[in-house]
Enzyme design. Structure first.
Site, PDB file in Angstrom:
ATOM      1  N   TYR A 226       0.831  -1.375   0.032  1.00  0.00           N
ATOM      2  CA  TYR A 226       0.026   0.141  -0.009  1.00  0.00           C
ATOM      3  C   TYR A 226       0.817   1.309  -0.016  1.00  0.00           C
ATOM      4  O   TYR A 226       0.458   2.228   0.545  1.00  0.00           O
ATOM      5  CB  TYR A 226      -1.006   0.037   1.288  1.00  0.00           C
ATOM      6  CG  TYR A 226      -1.758  -1.272   1.543  1.00  0.00           C
ATOM      7  CD1 TYR A 226      -2.640  -1.614   0.517  1.00  0.00           C
ATOM      8  CD2 TYR A 226      -1.529  -1.961   2.550  1.00  0.00           C
ATOM      9  CE1 TYR A 226      -3.362  -2.910   0.633  1.00  0.00           C
ATOM     10  CE2 TYR A 226      -2.520  -3.010   2.855  1.00  0.00           C
ATOM     11  CZ  TYR A 226      -3.199  -3.569   1.821  1.00  0.00           C
ATOM     12  OH  TYR A 226      -3.838  -4.631   2.231  1.00  0.00           O
TER      13      TYR A 226
ATOM     14  N   TYR B  54     -14.245  -5.790   3.615  1.00  0.00           N
ATOM     15  CA  TYR B  54     -12.941  -6.098   3.225  1.00  0.00           C
ATOM     16  C   TYR B  54     -12.579  -7.205   3.633  1.00  0.00           C
ATOM     17  O   TYR B  54     -12.884  -7.781   4.867  1.00  0.00           O
ATOM     18  CB  TYR B  54     -11.800  -5.103   4.100  1.00  0.00           C
ATOM     19  CG  TYR B  54     -10.542  -5.545   3.719  1.00  0.00           C
ATOM     20  CD1 TYR B  54      -9.802  -5.194   2.283  1.00  0.00           C
ATOM     21  CD2 TYR B  54      -9.738  -6.531   4.389  1.00  0.00           C
ATOM     22  CE1 TYR B  54      -8.709  -5.791   2.013  1.00  0.00           C
ATOM     23  CE2 TYR B  54      -8.461  -6.984   4.002  1.00  0.00           C
ATOM     24  CZ  TYR B  54      -7.849  -6.725   2.829  1.00  0.00           C
ATOM     25  OH  TYR B  54      -6.848  -6.985   2.437  1.00  0.00           O
TER      26      TYR B  54
ATOM     27  N   ASP C 151     -16.492 -13.875   8.403  1.00  0.00           N
ATOM     28  CA  ASP C 151     -15.148 -13.473   8.347  1.00  0.00           C
ATOM     29  C   ASP C 151     -14.686 -12.841   9.734  1.00  0.00           C
ATOM     30  O   ASP C 151     -14.798 -11.613  10.146  1.00  0.00           O
ATOM     31  CB  ASP C 151     -14.694 -12.489   7.133  1.00  0.00           C
ATOM     32  CG  ASP C 151     -13.408 -12.081   7.051  1.00  0.00           C
ATOM     33  OD1 ASP C 151     -12.428 -12.372   8.113  1.00  0.00           O
ATOM     34  OD2 ASP C 151     -12.946 -11.577   5.917  1.00  0.00           O
TER      35      ASP C 151
ATOM     36  N   LYS D 147      -5.530 -13.627  11.541  1.00  0.00           N
ATOM     37  CA  LYS D 147      -4.661 -12.455  12.294  1.00  0.00           C
ATOM     38  C   LYS D 147      -4.275 -12.846  13.850  1.00  0.00           C
ATOM     39  O   LYS D 147      -3.009 -13.071  14.019  1.00  0.00           O
ATOM     40  CB  LYS D 147      -5.326 -11.009  12.239  1.00  0.00           C
ATOM     41  CG  LYS D 147      -5.520 -10.405  10.987  1.00  0.00           C
ATOM     42  CD  LYS D 147      -6.033  -8.935  10.856  1.00  0.00           C
ATOM     43  CE  LYS D 147      -5.570  -8.230   9.767  1.00  0.00           C
ATOM     44  NZ  LYS D 147      -6.726  -8.668   8.755  1.00  0.00           N
TER      45      LYS D 147
END
Ligand SMILES: *Cc1c(COP(=O)(O)O)cnc(C)c1O
Length: 428
Positions: free
Chosen positions: A10, A138, A241, A270
């Site tokens: 990014y 996302y 998610d 994560k």
């Protein structure tokens, strides 16, 4: 231009200042090569939930490395993978009894989507081959995931011509603590999309309660419950998610628990390994798993990332979970939440600041949403001067601290976040 061959994520490599070089870390801090220590308000993209250099996690890794670093999961298994699968079944919502490992959150979501579509084919509904996602979602950066991220603001609009087309429902707008009636508009909007397109929808995907990278959009448990009911009504699988929300981020072990809902498929990543290695798990119910059982080898789930179930990753994930449970992390998260509410959400001056649109917190997450992204320009440097690592994106100045962040450290972070807005130059 930097001479380093390293291409950063990014990042506009032409204009961005060189990345800071980290040489180590301890607790909620990491250390730069010049000796500077920064308090990490983001716990490294939300995964280092125990902070840096946790002795138990390091010992588990070393111990595992001495016996088995890696072996393929094709036709073979090992104790850390067996144990982690059992532990995940134990701690996730009742009914998620089957665990498929992979190496990152994006791949975990790819697995979930492929599983949902194949499930529909194998029960005789091949027309259900598209997905339903939410605006502001996302779900990762791989191709399949890009196609289910917010198509307008989700960083991937450039690839619109390349990606498969799915369906999108409006992002839920009612906040976490909204009364039931206030959520009805959101639910009706979801129902309308399902009514119109359910014949071709395999699964509804959502980040329950917290659309994270889409702008820390905190939404209602009633919406999550309604999503479960609508999916049953329209014969659509429900995929959670929980890559960002899993492992305590919303104040419960999993966001699904706030709504007392079991999805058909759930994805974790994560926080899974405490951030110490990349890994992910896609869990499925008996109903989903059962659709893959057959005399026909072609009905098998044809997926298998090389590093799935890596012993080091599984072992450190087991240790992470043990620390989480033995050291009352949910209690620590509640303490952090109380500070975030008191110091940010209840701060009248901050909330009324002309540059600020909204201030909200859920579990160990808080965000100051500004009206114009320009008013966050310079905040990262300001935070660094005060010893804190913040990494805002778009209109969102947020913190997702490690759970071992002390109350004083938490206040140091909130002071810096507020401090930016009380410095007169930043009045928006
Ligand atoms: C970070 C994230 C992903 C992608 O995970 P990676 O490990 O970066 O591939 C997917 N879904 C959500 C909700 C995330 O926050």
């Amino acid at each position: 231009m930097t001479a380093s061959p390293l291409w950063h994520p990014y990042a506009q490599m032409q204009t961005q200042s060189p990345a800071l070089k980290v040489v180590g870390g301890q607790g909620a801090h990491f250390t730069l090569e010049n000796g500077e220590s920064l308090l990490d308000a983001t716990c490294s993209w939300w995964c280092m939930i125990h902070g840096y250099s946790h002795p138990r996690l390091i010992d588990a890794l070393k111990d595992q490395a001495d016996s088995l670093c890696h072996v393929m999961l094709g036709g073979l298994t090992h104790e850390p993978a067996n144990q982690l699968a059992a532990a995940l079944v134990r701690i996730t919502p009742a009914g998620l009894n089957h665990v498929f490992f992979s190496d990152s959150g994006s791949v975990g979501m790819e697995v979930a989507m492929k599983m949902a579509v194949q499930y529909q084919v194998q029960r005789g509904r091949p027309g259900k081959h598209r997905l339903l996602s939410l605006m502001r979602a996302y779900h990762g950066d791989t191709t399949g995931c890009m196609a289910v991220c917010d198509p307008e603001e989700g960083m991937h609009s450039l690839f619109a011509g390349y990606l498969p087309r799915h369906h999108f429902a409006p992002a839920p707008t009612a906040p976490f603590d909204a009364p039931g009636e206030a959520v009805e508009g959101d639910i009706q909007a979801l129902r309308e999309v399902l009514e119109a397109h359910h014949q071709e929808i395999a699964a509804l995907l959502m980040e329950p309660l917290l659309q994270a990278a889409g702008g820390l959009n905190m939404t209602s448990p009633y919406y999550v419950q309604a999503a479960r009911e609508l999916c049953d009504e329209f014969d659509v699988l429900l995929v959670f998610d929980e890559v960002a929300t899993g492992f305590g981020r919303t104040g419960r072990m999993f966001a699904a628990e706030h709504a007392d809902v079991t999805p058909d498929i759930m994805v974790l990543s994560k926080g899974l390994t405490g951030g110490y290695l990349g890994h992910a798990a896609t869990l499925a119910t008996d109903k989903v798993y059962g659709a893959f059982l057959s005399e026909d080898p072609g009905h098998a789930f044809m997926h298998g990332p090389t590093f799935m179930g890596n012993p080091l990753a599984c072992r450190v994930a087991l240790e992470s979970l043990a620390v989480f449970e033995e050291e009352d992390y949910l209690g620590k998260i509640a303490t952090l939440n109380a500070i975030l509410r008191q110091e940010l959400v209840a701060d009248e001056r901050l909330c009324r600041h002309p540059a600020v649109n909204d201030v909200r917190a859920l579990g160990a997450t808080a965000v100051i949403e500004v009206k114009d992204a320009a008013s966050l320009k310079g905040v990262q440097g300001f935070a660094r001067q005060h010893g804190v690592w913040l990494r805002p994106f778009g209109r969102w100045l947020y913190t997702m601290p490690a759970y071992i962040t002390t109350p004083d450290e938490m206040r140091q972070i909130t002071d810096v976040m507020k401090g930016w807005f009380s410095a007169t130059a930043n009045s928006g």
